[in-house]
Design a protein around this motif. Structure first.
Motif, PDB file in Angstrom:
ATOM      1  N   ALA A 144       0.894  -1.146   0.094  1.00 47.72           N
ATOM      2  CA  ALA A 144       0.079  -0.260   0.562  1.00 47.72           C
ATOM      3  C   ALA A 144       1.166   1.213  -0.050  1.00 47.72           C
ATOM      4  CB  ALA A 144      -0.733  -0.071   0.701  1.00 47.72           C
ATOM      5  N   GLY A 145       1.735   0.913   0.613  1.00 47.97           N
ATOM      6  CA  GLY A 145       2.855   2.051   0.996  1.00 47.97           C
ATOM      7  C   GLY A 145       2.863   3.091   2.235  1.00 47.97           C
ATOM      8  N   ARG A 146       3.769   3.825   1.686  1.00 48.96           N
ATOM      9  CA  ARG A 146       4.912   4.802   3.032  1.00 48.96           C
ATOM     10  C   ARG A 146       3.264   5.450   3.196  1.00 48.96           C
ATOM     11  NH1 ARG A 146       8.855   9.092   3.715  1.00 48.96           N
ATOM     12  NH2 ARG A 146       7.328   9.083   5.131  1.00 48.96           N
ATOM     13  N   SER A 147       3.409   6.127   4.524  1.00 44.65           N
ATOM     14  CA  SER A 147       2.447   7.533   5.147  1.00 44.65           C
ATOM     15  C   SER A 147       2.711   8.253   4.905  1.00 44.65           C
ATOM     16  CB  SER A 147       1.815   6.603   6.565  1.00 44.65           C
ATOM     17  OG  SER A 147       3.237   7.672   7.310  1.00 44.65           O
ATOM     18  N   GLN A 148       2.549   9.488   5.909  1.00 43.44           N
ATOM     19  CA  GLN A 148       2.478  10.606   5.156  1.00 43.44           C
ATOM     20  C   GLN A 148       3.220  11.549   6.898  1.00 43.44           C
ATOM     21  OE1 GLN A 148      -0.699  13.019   4.624  1.00 43.44           O
ATOM     22  NE2 GLN A 148      -1.812  12.883   7.471  1.00 43.44           N
ATOM     23  N   ILE A 149       3.726  10.721   7.451  1.00 41.44           N
ATOM     24  CA  ILE A 149       4.378  10.524   8.834  1.00 41.44           C
ATOM     25  C   ILE A 149       5.622  10.765   7.992  1.00 41.44           C
ATOM     26  CG2 ILE A 149       5.969   9.706  11.041  1.00 41.44           C
ATOM     27  CD1 ILE A 149       1.983  10.272   9.815  1.00 41.44           C
ATOM     28  N   ALA A 150       6.272  12.434   8.871  1.00 45.23           N
ATOM     29  CA  ALA A 150       7.737  12.518   8.586  1.00 45.23           C
ATOM     30  C   ALA A 150       8.917  12.254   6.876  1.00 45.23           C
ATOM     31  CB  ALA A 150       8.594  11.337   9.432  1.00 45.23           C
ATOM     32  N   PRO A 151       8.013  13.196   5.743  1.00 45.91           N
ATOM     33  CA  PRO A 151       8.509  13.345   5.164  1.00 45.91           C
ATOM     34  C   PRO A 151      10.218  13.067   4.977  1.00 45.91           C
ATOM     35  CG  PRO A 151       7.071  15.143   5.035  1.00 45.91           C
ATOM     36  CD  PRO A 151       6.850  13.992   6.830  1.00 45.91           C
ATOM     37  N   VAL A 152      11.222  13.302   4.482  1.00 43.69           N
ATOM     38  CA  VAL A 152      12.506  13.654   4.212  1.00 43.69           C
ATOM     39  C   VAL A 152      12.271  14.813   3.159  1.00 43.69           C
ATOM     40  CG1 VAL A 152      14.198  13.000   3.145  1.00 43.69           C
ATOM     41  CG2 VAL A 152      12.652  11.540   4.669  1.00 43.69           C
ATOM     42  N   SER A 153      12.799  15.903   3.490  1.00 45.15           N
ATOM     43  CA  SER A 153      12.820  17.705   3.084  1.00 45.15           C
ATOM     44  C   SER A 153      14.254  17.566   3.176  1.00 45.15           C
ATOM     45  CB  SER A 153      11.873  18.518   4.175  1.00 45.15           C
ATOM     46  OG  SER A 153      12.754  18.620   5.028  1.00 45.15           O
ATOM     47  N   SER A 154      14.609  18.236   1.957  1.00 48.58           N
ATOM     48  CA  SER A 154      15.791  19.011   1.223  1.00 48.58           C
ATOM     49  C   SER A 154      16.495  19.171   2.733  1.00 48.58           C
ATOM     50  CB  SER A 154      15.666  19.927   0.186  1.00 48.58           C
ATOM     51  OG  SER A 154      15.710  20.975   0.632  1.00 48.58           O
ATOM     52  N   GLY A 155      17.940  18.973   2.427  1.00 52.37           N
ATOM     53  CA  GLY A 155      19.219  19.783   4.208  1.00 52.37           C
ATOM     54  C   GLY A 155      18.357  18.328   4.890  1.00 52.37           C
ATOM     55  N   VAL A 156      18.048  17.386   5.259  1.00 52.88           N
ATOM     56  CA  VAL A 156      17.255  17.042   6.820  1.00 52.88           C
ATOM     57  C   VAL A 156      18.904  16.097   7.043  1.00 52.88           C
ATOM     58  CG1 VAL A 156      16.626  14.520   5.398  1.00 52.88           C
ATOM     59  CG2 VAL A 156      15.779  14.989   7.654  1.00 52.88           C
ATOM     60  N   PRO A 157      19.495  16.182   8.255  1.00 57.05           N
ATOM     61  CA  PRO A 157      20.636  15.448   8.562  1.00 57.05           C
ATOM     62  C   PRO A 157      20.677  13.796   8.224  1.00 57.05           C
ATOM     63  CG  PRO A 157      19.039  16.544   9.911  1.00 57.05           C
ATOM     64  CD  PRO A 157      18.511  17.320   9.651  1.00 57.05           C
ATOM     65  N   ARG A 158      19.542  13.642   8.846  1.00 55.39           N
ATOM     66  CA  ARG A 158      19.853  11.975   9.258  1.00 55.39           C
ATOM     67  C   ARG A 158      18.089  11.430   8.399  1.00 55.39           C
ATOM     68  NH1 ARG A 158      20.641   9.317  15.257  1.00 55.39           N
ATOM     69  NH2 ARG A 158      20.034   7.615  14.521  1.00 55.39           N
ATOM     70  N   ALA A 159      18.175  10.457   8.070  1.00 56.62           N
ATOM     71  CA  ALA A 159      17.411   9.582   7.776  1.00 56.62           C
ATOM     72  C   ALA A 159      16.399   8.192   8.101  1.00 56.62           C
ATOM     73  CB  ALA A 159      17.511  10.138   6.328  1.00 56.62           C
ATOM     74  N   LEU A 160      15.378   7.457   8.618  1.00 54.55           N
ATOM     75  CA  LEU A 160      15.518   6.399   8.675  1.00 54.55           C
ATOM     76  C   LEU A 160      15.628   5.584   7.011  1.00 54.55           C
ATOM     77  CD1 LEU A 160      15.246   4.044  10.226  1.00 54.55           C
ATOM     78  CD2 LEU A 160      12.141   4.554  10.920  1.00 54.55           C
ATOM     79  N   ARG A 161      15.818   4.422   6.617  1.00 50.57           N
ATOM     80  CA  ARG A 161      16.018   4.166   5.565  1.00 50.57           C
ATOM     81  C   ARG A 161      15.100   2.425   5.838  1.00 50.57           C
ATOM     82  NH1 ARG A 161      18.751  -0.138   2.567  1.00 50.57           N
ATOM     83  NH2 ARG A 161      18.269   0.425  -0.004  1.00 50.57           N
ATOM     84  N   LEU A 162      14.134   2.117   5.055  1.00 56.19           N
ATOM     85  CA  LEU A 162      13.358   1.150   5.592  1.00 56.19           C
ATOM     86  C   LEU A 162      13.233   0.132   3.922  1.00 56.19           C
ATOM     87  CD1 LEU A 162      10.244   2.238   7.203  1.00 56.19           C
ATOM     88  CD2 LEU A 162      12.800   0.566   8.667  1.00 56.19           C
ATOM     89  N   VAL A 163      13.360  -0.609   4.054  1.00 57.62           N
ATOM     90  CA  VAL A 163      13.602  -1.886   3.646  1.00 57.62           C
ATOM     91  C   VAL A 163      11.961  -2.771   3.631  1.00 57.62           C
ATOM     92  CG1 VAL A 163      14.431  -3.013   1.313  1.00 57.62           C
ATOM     93  CG2 VAL A 163      15.608  -0.894   2.061  1.00 57.62           C
ATOM     94  N   ILE A 164      11.695  -3.457   2.482  1.00 54.62           N
ATOM     95  CA  ILE A 164      10.486  -4.677   2.821  1.00 54.62           C
ATOM     96  C   ILE A 164      10.904  -5.279   1.512  1.00 54.62           C
ATOM     97  CG2 ILE A 164       8.354  -5.723   3.159  1.00 54.62           C
ATOM     98  CD1 ILE A 164       6.880  -3.464   3.956  1.00 54.62           C
ATOM     99  N   HIS A 165      11.571  -6.566   2.301  1.00 60.47           N
ATOM    100  CA  HIS A 165      12.016  -7.765   1.117  1.00 60.47           C
ATOM    101  C   HIS A 165      10.977  -9.248   1.236  1.00 60.47           C
ATOM    102  CE1 HIS A 165      16.191  -5.957  -0.161  1.00 60.47           C
ATOM    103  NE2 HIS A 165      16.297  -5.728   1.373  1.00 60.47           N
ATOM    104  N   THR A 166      10.667  -9.437   0.102  1.00 61.43           N
ATOM    105  CA  THR A 166       9.643 -10.641   0.753  1.00 61.43           C
ATOM    106  C   THR A 166       9.888 -12.019   0.186  1.00 61.43           C
ATOM    107  OG1 THR A 166       8.052  -9.533  -0.860  1.00 61.43           O
ATOM    108  CG2 THR A 166       7.845 -11.381  -1.392  1.00 61.43           C
ATOM    109  N   LEU A 167      10.458 -11.958   0.562  1.00 59.83           N
ATOM    110  CA  LEU A 167      11.069 -13.673   1.240  1.00 59.83           C
ATOM    111  C   LEU A 167      10.746 -14.899  -0.568  1.00 59.83           C
ATOM    112  CD1 LEU A 167      10.670 -14.376   4.488  1.00 59.83           C
ATOM    113  CD2 LEU A 167      12.700 -13.502   2.995  1.00 59.83           C
TER     114      LEU A 167
END
Length: 163
Positions: free
Chosen positions: A140-163
């Motif tokens: 379904a995708g990501r939520s609108q929570i915590a969008p990354v804007s230009s200049g953000v110093p640190r981001a959380l990177r999430l990946v979902i891999h199907t087995l």
């Protein structure tokens, strides 16, 4: 014909067996046999780290703003807005996703729209932060929570891999 009828998503008893219709198939459950549709137990994912849940592996890590690559299949969130650790679980009845780009929609409706068969929906990963705020729903995708804007110093990177 029954699979595409209004009976889709229903079950009926016939000669002791259960016939369960979905949008794309018919499942026959023999007398005395049961199908466990219980959702997998929720799990906690420390960041950085990876965790297998149901039929996926969810990976989480931090990166600097200049390392963000929106074409790598990952989703990125402003790390300053996310309470860690991360949790992976099934969706709850009536739960809604605040969609990136605006608006909300029931996750069950998003699963129907994505063509996910009813019997697989308890296995769809919902990734939340430590405050149970939904970050991403598989298919379904990501939520609108915590969008990354230009200049953000640190981001959380999430990946979902199907087995």
């Amino acid at each position: 014909e029954m699979v595409h009828s209004p009976a889709a998503g229903k079950s009926i008893e016939l000669a002791g067996a259960t016939l369960r219709f979905s949008r794309d198939h018919l499942e026959v459950i023999a007398p005395g046999e049961s199908r466990n549709e219980d959702s997998p137990k929720a799990c906690t994912l420390e960041v950085p780290g990876s965790k297998q849940w149901a039929t996926v592996t969810v990976s989480a890590g931090f990166c600097s703003g200049h390392e963000i690559n929106f074409d790598d299949g990952a989703e990125y969130f402003d790390a300053s807005c996310i309470a860690t650790p991360i949790h992976v679980r099934s969706y709850k009845p009536g739960e809604r996703l605040a969609r990136f780009g605006g608006g909300t929609k029931r996750i069950s409706r998003l699963m129907i729209d994505a063509g996910v068969p009813r019997h697989l929906r308890p296995m769809i990963a919902v990734v939340t932060d430590n405050d149970d705020v939904i970050l991403w729903v598989e298919h379904a995708g990501r939520s609108q929570i915590a969008p990354v804007s230009s200049g953000v110093p640190r981001a959380l990177r999430l990946v979902i891999h199907t087995l």
